[in-house]
Motif scaffolding. Structure first.
Motif, short mmCIF file in Angstrom:
data_model
loop_
_atom_site.label_atom_id
_atom_site.label_comp_id
_atom_site.label_asym_id
_atom_site.label_seq_id
_atom_site.Cartn_x
_atom_site.Cartn_y
_atom_site.Cartn_z
N SER A 218 0.86 -1.18 0.00
CA SER A 218 0.00 0.00 0.00
C SER A 218 0.90 1.23 0.00
O SER A 218 1.92 1.26 0.67
CB SER A 218 -0.92 0.02 1.22
OG SER A 218 -0.17 0.05 2.43
N CYS A 229 -2.13 13.50 -6.72
CA CYS A 229 -2.85 12.25 -6.98
C CYS A 229 -4.34 12.36 -6.66
O CYS A 229 -5.15 11.58 -7.18
CB CYS A 229 -2.24 11.11 -6.18
SG CYS A 229 -0.54 10.71 -6.68
N ASP A 233 -4.19 7.19 -0.59
CA ASP A 233 -3.44 5.92 -0.67
C ASP A 233 -3.94 5.09 -1.85
O ASP A 233 -4.99 5.36 -2.43
CB ASP A 233 -3.57 5.13 0.63
CG ASP A 233 -5.00 4.77 0.95
OD1 ASP A 233 -5.50 3.79 0.37
OD2 ASP A 233 -5.64 5.48 1.76
N CYS A 234 -3.15 4.08 -2.18
CA CYS A 234 -3.54 3.12 -3.21
C CYS A 234 -2.76 1.83 -2.98
O CYS A 234 -1.83 1.78 -2.16
CB CYS A 234 -3.27 3.67 -4.62
SG CYS A 234 -1.52 3.76 -5.05
N SER A 235 -3.15 0.80 -3.68
CA SER A 235 -2.47 -0.49 -3.60
C SER A 235 -1.81 -0.79 -4.94
O SER A 235 -2.42 -0.60 -6.00
CB SER A 235 -3.46 -1.60 -3.24
OG SER A 235 -2.83 -2.86 -3.19
N LYS A 251 0.09 4.88 -13.09
CA LYS A 251 -1.24 5.02 -12.49
C LYS A 251 -1.63 6.48 -12.31
O LYS A 251 -2.81 6.84 -12.45
CB LYS A 251 -1.27 4.30 -11.13
CG LYS A 251 -2.65 4.21 -10.48
CD LYS A 251 -2.61 3.39 -9.23
CE LYS A 251 -3.97 3.27 -8.56
NZ LYS A 251 -4.94 2.52 -9.39
#
Length: 301
Positions: A218, A229, A233-235, A251
């Motif tokens: 993560s 962004c 958060d992101c995975s 991304k």
């Protein structure tokens, strides 16, 4: 069909494996290691197998008939390794097939085909080629003229094996001519990255060692990265931190030329692993489940 008379195979295994992040010779391929598999395959058709390794390189126990020598000029490219391998070939051996250790799908019939062709021509070497590339590490060589020419090239700092085509009587063999021996030309697939390794393991219907699974982490954004962004958060999945940076750029394209420049993190920003460890070696790997913070460098002190 048995071994080919007067043929030695030189297996080069002294590369740095930087993109792999793991010694390629020791990659597990089913119940073998990669170096064991390649040596076994070439031994089916070769009277002698010569393995060229770098100083101090760790290898498994190999059959006693395999000649193991050290490249005293390691990491100088394959031509220097070929020179050491050629010097270890006995005078009565006329031909040498050269391969790298990262060719697990090498078909011995390709060696047999190349050997048959060079013995019926006057060429010093036969090097397969396609529309874009020559394949000097899937080629066959007449030992004596090639051995002496390699030494001249090394003295002149011309370190690419393809230069042998310029100074010797070489034949470029269209790679498609080898499809009778290897219909899918799998012999020419090598392993430079973990993605390529995973792909070959899948093709062979083998189980992938857990050490080479993609890591899911993560990523938490703070400060400027969060504003760019538009989320906290992101995975993502990755092998190495440098892969993580490239995945972030893919991304979140807005990070390009603000946080990430030419695929690398700008010095004004830092990665922090699990809240305490600053990441400076981007060729290293996170662990599965790690929390990675992307922050401004001044935030981290």
């Amino acid at each position: 069909m048995g071994k080919i008379e007067s043929l030695a195979t030189i297996v080069l295994c002294g590369g740095e494996s930087r993109r792999m992040g793991f010694p390629k010779a020791l990659l597990p391929i089913g119940n073998e290691l990669l170096v064991e598999r390649v040596c076994r395959l070439v031994a089916e058709v070769s009277e002698k197998v010569i393995l060229v390794k770098s100083p101090g390189q760790i290898l498994p126990q190999l059959p006693s008939e395999i000649v193991i020598i050290e490249d005293t000029t390691p990491f100088q490219g394959p031509l220097a390794g070929m020179a050491h391998g050629m010097e270890a070939i006995k005078p009565k051996t006329n031909l040498a097939f050269v391969t790298a250790v990262d060719t697990p799908l090498l078909n011995p019939e390709v060696i047999r085909c190349l050997s048959s062709q060079i013995q019926t021509t006057q060429h010093d070497l036969i090097m397969p080629f396609d529309e874009y590339h020559l394949y000097p590490l899937s080629a066959i060589y007449q030992v004596n003229p090639v051995r002496s020419e390699i030494q001249k090239l090394l003295v002149n700092k011309k370190l690419r094996p393809v230069y042998l085509m310029d100074s010797l009587n070489g034949m470029k063999l269209p790679i498609d001519d080898l499809r009778a021996a290897d219909p899918e030309l799998l012999s020419f697939q090598n392993i430079n990255t973990r993605d390529q390794y995973r792909s070959i393991i899948s093709r062979m219907n083998l189980e992938l060692d857990t050490r080479f699974h993609l890591k899911t982490v993560s990523v938490e954004f703070y400060g400027t990265p969060r504003l760019i962004c538009g989320m906290s958060d992101c995975s993502l999945q990755c092998d190495f931190y440098e892969d993580l940076i490239q995945s972030l750029e893919t991304k979140f394209p807005a990070l390009k030329n603000q946080v990430i420049f030419e695929g690398k993190l700008h010095k004004a920003f830092r990665l922090v692993r699990n809240g305490s460890e600053f990441i400076d070696k981007f060729q290293s790997s996170p662990d599965h489940g790690d929390k990675i913070m992307l922050i401004s460098a001044d935030v981290g002190g």
